[in-house]
Design an enzyme around this catalytic site. Structure first.
Site, PDB file in Angstrom:
ATOM      1  N   SER A 184      -4.032 -14.595  -4.120  1.00 18.03           N
ATOM      2  CA  SER A 184      -2.973 -14.327  -5.098  1.00 18.03           C
ATOM      3  C   SER A 184      -2.585 -15.637  -5.750  1.00 18.03           C
ATOM      4  O   SER A 184      -2.026 -16.528  -5.092  1.00 18.03           O
ATOM      5  CB  SER A 184      -1.753 -13.716  -4.408  1.00 18.03           C
ATOM      6  OG  SER A 184      -0.632 -13.857  -5.253  1.00 18.03           O
TER       7      SER A 184
ATOM      8  N   HIS B 151      -6.118 -12.098  -7.471  1.00 15.47           N
ATOM      9  CA  HIS B 151      -4.996 -11.146  -7.493  1.00 15.47           C
ATOM     10  C   HIS B 151      -3.859 -11.758  -8.318  1.00 15.47           C
ATOM     11  O   HIS B 151      -3.460 -12.904  -8.085  1.00 15.47           O
ATOM     12  CB  HIS B 151      -4.566 -10.910  -6.040  1.00 15.47           C
ATOM     13  CG  HIS B 151      -3.494  -9.906  -5.848  1.00 15.47           C
ATOM     14  ND1 HIS B 151      -3.745  -8.552  -5.773  1.00 15.47           N
ATOM     15  CD2 HIS B 151      -2.147 -10.054  -5.674  1.00 15.47           C
ATOM     16  CE1 HIS B 151      -2.611  -7.903  -5.555  1.00 15.47           C
ATOM     17  NE2 HIS B 151      -1.614  -8.796  -5.503  1.00 15.47           N
TER      18      HIS B 151
ATOM     19  N   ASP C 107       0.006 -11.323  -9.461  1.00 17.29           N
ATOM     20  CA  ASP C 107       1.266 -10.640  -9.138  1.00 17.29           C
ATOM     21  C   ASP C 107       2.219 -10.705 -10.312  1.00 17.29           C
ATOM     22  O   ASP C 107       2.811 -11.755 -10.581  1.00 17.29           O
ATOM     23  CB  ASP C 107       1.900 -11.305  -7.909  1.00 17.29           C
ATOM     24  CG  ASP C 107       1.181 -10.905  -6.644  1.00 17.29           C
ATOM     25  OD1 ASP C 107       1.037  -9.692  -6.401  1.00 17.29           O
ATOM     26  OD2 ASP C 107       0.743 -11.801  -5.906  1.00 17.29           O
TER      27      ASP C 107
ATOM     28  N   MET D 253       5.652  -9.575 -11.944  1.00 21.28           N
ATOM     29  CA  MET D 253       6.958  -9.074 -11.494  1.00 21.28           C
ATOM     30  C   MET D 253       7.970  -9.164 -12.621  1.00 21.28           C
ATOM     31  O   MET D 253       8.001 -10.166 -13.342  1.00 21.28           O
ATOM     32  CB  MET D 253       7.460  -9.949 -10.336  1.00 21.28           C
ATOM     33  CG  MET D 253       6.489 -10.070  -9.182  1.00 21.28           C
ATOM     34  SD  MET D 253       7.150 -11.193  -7.934  1.00 21.28           S
ATOM     35  CE  MET D 253       5.800 -11.177  -6.760  1.00 21.28           C
TER      36      MET D 253
ATOM     37  N   HIS E 156      -1.629  -6.711 -10.273  1.00 18.96           N
ATOM     38  CA  HIS E 156      -0.688  -5.932  -9.469  1.00 18.96           C
ATOM     39  C   HIS E 156       0.633  -5.886 -10.239  1.00 18.96           C
ATOM     40  O   HIS E 156       1.396  -6.858 -10.229  1.00 18.96           O
ATOM     41  CB  HIS E 156      -0.548  -6.642  -8.101  1.00 18.96           C
ATOM     42  CG  HIS E 156       0.425  -6.005  -7.179  1.00 18.96           C
ATOM     43  ND1 HIS E 156       0.851  -6.624  -6.009  1.00 18.96           N
ATOM     44  CD2 HIS E 156       1.061  -4.810  -7.213  1.00 18.96           C
ATOM     45  CE1 HIS E 156       1.706  -5.832  -5.384  1.00 18.96           C
ATOM     46  NE2 HIS E 156       1.853  -4.731  -6.098  1.00 18.96           N
TER      47      HIS E 156
ATOM     48  N   MET F  16       4.137  -5.157 -10.636  1.00 12.90           N
ATOM     49  CA  MET F  16       5.409  -4.825  -9.983  1.00 12.90           C
ATOM     50  C   MET F  16       6.455  -4.772 -11.089  1.00 12.90           C
ATOM     51  O   MET F  16       7.370  -5.605 -11.157  1.00 12.90           O
ATOM     52  CB  MET F  16       5.732  -5.877  -8.922  1.00 12.90           C
ATOM     53  CG  MET F  16       4.854  -5.758  -7.691  1.00 12.90           C
ATOM     54  SD  MET F  16       4.886  -7.243  -6.679  1.00 12.90           S
ATOM     55  CE  MET F  16       3.571  -8.148  -7.476  1.00 12.90           C
TER      56      MET F  16
ATOM     57  N   MET G  90       1.224  -2.353   0.769  1.00 15.49           N
ATOM     58  CA  MET G  90       2.041  -3.568   0.912  1.00 15.49           C
ATOM     59  C   MET G  90       2.440  -3.764   2.374  1.00 15.49           C
ATOM     60  O   MET G  90       2.940  -2.833   3.012  1.00 15.49           O
ATOM     61  CB  MET G  90       3.328  -3.472   0.069  1.00 15.49           C
ATOM     62  CG  MET G  90       3.140  -3.416  -1.428  1.00 15.49           C
ATOM     63  SD  MET G  90       2.271  -4.828  -2.137  1.00 15.49           S
ATOM     64  CE  MET G  90       3.256  -6.225  -1.591  1.00 15.49           C
TER      65      MET G  90
ATOM     66  N   PHE H 228       7.964 -11.660  -3.240  1.00 18.77           N
ATOM     67  CA  PHE H 228       7.771 -13.082  -2.964  1.00 18.77           C
ATOM     68  C   PHE H 228       6.531 -13.330  -2.115  1.00 18.77           C
ATOM     69  O   PHE H 228       6.205 -12.524  -1.245  1.00 18.77           O
ATOM     70  CB  PHE H 228       8.995 -13.649  -2.212  1.00 18.77           C
ATOM     71  CG  PHE H 228      10.266 -13.502  -2.990  1.00 18.77           C
ATOM     72  CD1 PHE H 228      10.647 -14.468  -3.913  1.00 18.77           C
ATOM     73  CD2 PHE H 228      11.066 -12.377  -2.833  1.00 18.77           C
ATOM     74  CE1 PHE H 228      11.811 -14.316  -4.657  1.00 18.77           C
ATOM     75  CE2 PHE H 228      12.239 -12.211  -3.571  1.00 18.77           C
ATOM     76  CZ  PHE H 228      12.605 -13.186  -4.485  1.00 18.77           C
TER      77      PHE H 228
ATOM     78  N   ASP I  75      -1.818  -6.240   1.084  1.00 17.64           N
ATOM     79  CA  ASP I  75      -1.161  -7.348   0.391  1.00 17.64           C
ATOM     80  C   ASP I  75       0.165  -7.699   1.057  1.00 17.64           C
ATOM     81  O   ASP I  75       1.058  -6.861   1.142  1.00 17.64           O
ATOM     82  CB  ASP I  75      -0.928  -6.902  -1.066  1.00 17.64           C
ATOM     83  CG  ASP I  75      -0.328  -7.985  -1.941  1.00 17.64           C
ATOM     84  OD1 ASP I  75      -0.237  -9.135  -1.509  1.00 17.64           O
ATOM     85  OD2 ASP I  75       0.031  -7.639  -3.095  1.00 17.64           O
ATOM     86  N   GLY I  76       0.267  -8.973   1.472  1.00 15.22           N
ATOM     87  CA  GLY I  76       1.536  -9.481   1.982  1.00 15.22           C
ATOM     88  C   GLY I  76       1.419 -10.065   3.373  1.00 15.22           C
ATOM     89  O   GLY I  76       1.133  -9.355   4.336  1.00 15.22           O
ATOM     90  N   GLY I  77       1.578 -11.384   3.457  1.00 12.90           N
ATOM     91  CA  GLY I  77       1.564 -12.047   4.761  1.00 12.90           C
ATOM     92  C   GLY I  77       0.213 -12.066   5.448  1.00 12.90           C
ATOM     93  O   GLY I  77       0.130 -12.232   6.669  1.00 12.90           O
TER      94      GLY I  77
END
Ligand code: DX5
Ligand code: ZN
Length: 219
Positions: A7, A32, A34, A36, A65, A67, A136, A142, A174-176
């Site tokens: 990302s 990726h 992001d 937002m 992506h 958002m 997610m 974030f 996606d995420g962490g």
């Protein structure tokens, strides 16, 4: 074969060109993006100009992506900017099927994303209009948040649902996601791993990509 999608939100925007080139040369598969709007999620990132710039410096598949609460206004814009896949969120207040169909009509792959607390059942009816489901594993907004282990059963459930119904849909998570969490995600059945801070803080992008692919081979 597992795919890695760094990302770009986790990159150093002061050296964006170099970051894109290094990402491109890392052996990773997708980039990726992001996007937002400060409305659907509590943060604002970047818009189509950055997608266009990334496209101009990379030949990797671009995964946008969105958002944003009103994607219907911007699908053409993100398609023209160079996205290969456009993902919208289930949680927006609009009918998803016409939007997914519009993305496909624009010649792009269409994806649906679900937040950690949205059950898989919410989207099973619309999966036939999708090429990908983005699950997610943090609350979107974030980079750098902690991976939510409690989402793992939903990834397994999506894998089983897709396989048992013979659907041609990829699962992106996606995420962490980093070297400590990737194996669990791969074992649960993901096809594509997004990694923001773990990838860009690793210092050696090639090595990071290689380690992810090694983990996948051992799974
Ligand atoms: C979160 C974004 C993610 C995030 C990934 O809202 O959708 O793609 O930037 O970053 P990490 O891997 O640091 O969680
Ligand atoms: Zn994302």
């Amino acid at each position: 074969m597992i795919k890695l999608a760094p990302s770009i939100l986790g990159a150093d925007f002061g050296h964006l060109e170099e970051e894109i080139i290094k990402t491109n040369e890392s052996g990773c598969d997708w980039i990726h993006l992001d996007i937002m709007d400060g409305h659907l999620v509590p943060n604002i990132s970047f818009g189509p100009a950055i997608v266009k710039y990334v496209k101009s410096r990379s030949d990797l598949f671009l995964d946008s992506h969105l958002m944003i609460s009103n994607p219907e206004k911007y699908l053409e814009v993100y398609a023209e900017a160079g996205s290969d896949l456009i993902v919208i969120h289930y949680e927006i207040e609009h009918d998803k099927i016409p939007l997914l169909e519009k993305i496909r009509k624009l010649g792009k792959k269409a994806g649906i994303s679900i937040n950690p607390h949205t059950p898989l059942e919410a989207v099973t009816e619309i999966l036939e209009h999708c090429d990908l489901i983005l699950i997610m594993t943090v609350h979107p907004g974030f980079s750098g948040q902690k991976f939510m282990n409690q989402v793992l059963p939903k990834i397994r459930q999506a894998r089983e649902y897709i396989d048992s119904n013979n659907l041609n849909i990829e699962i992106e998570v996606d995420g962490g996601v980093g070297l400590e969490t990737a194996k669990k995600v791969i074992d649960a059945g993901a096809d594509i791993l997004v990694a923001g801070s773990a990838f860009y803080k690793s210092g050696d992008y090639r090595e990071f990509n290689r380690k992810i692919k090694d983990l996948a081979e051992k799974s």
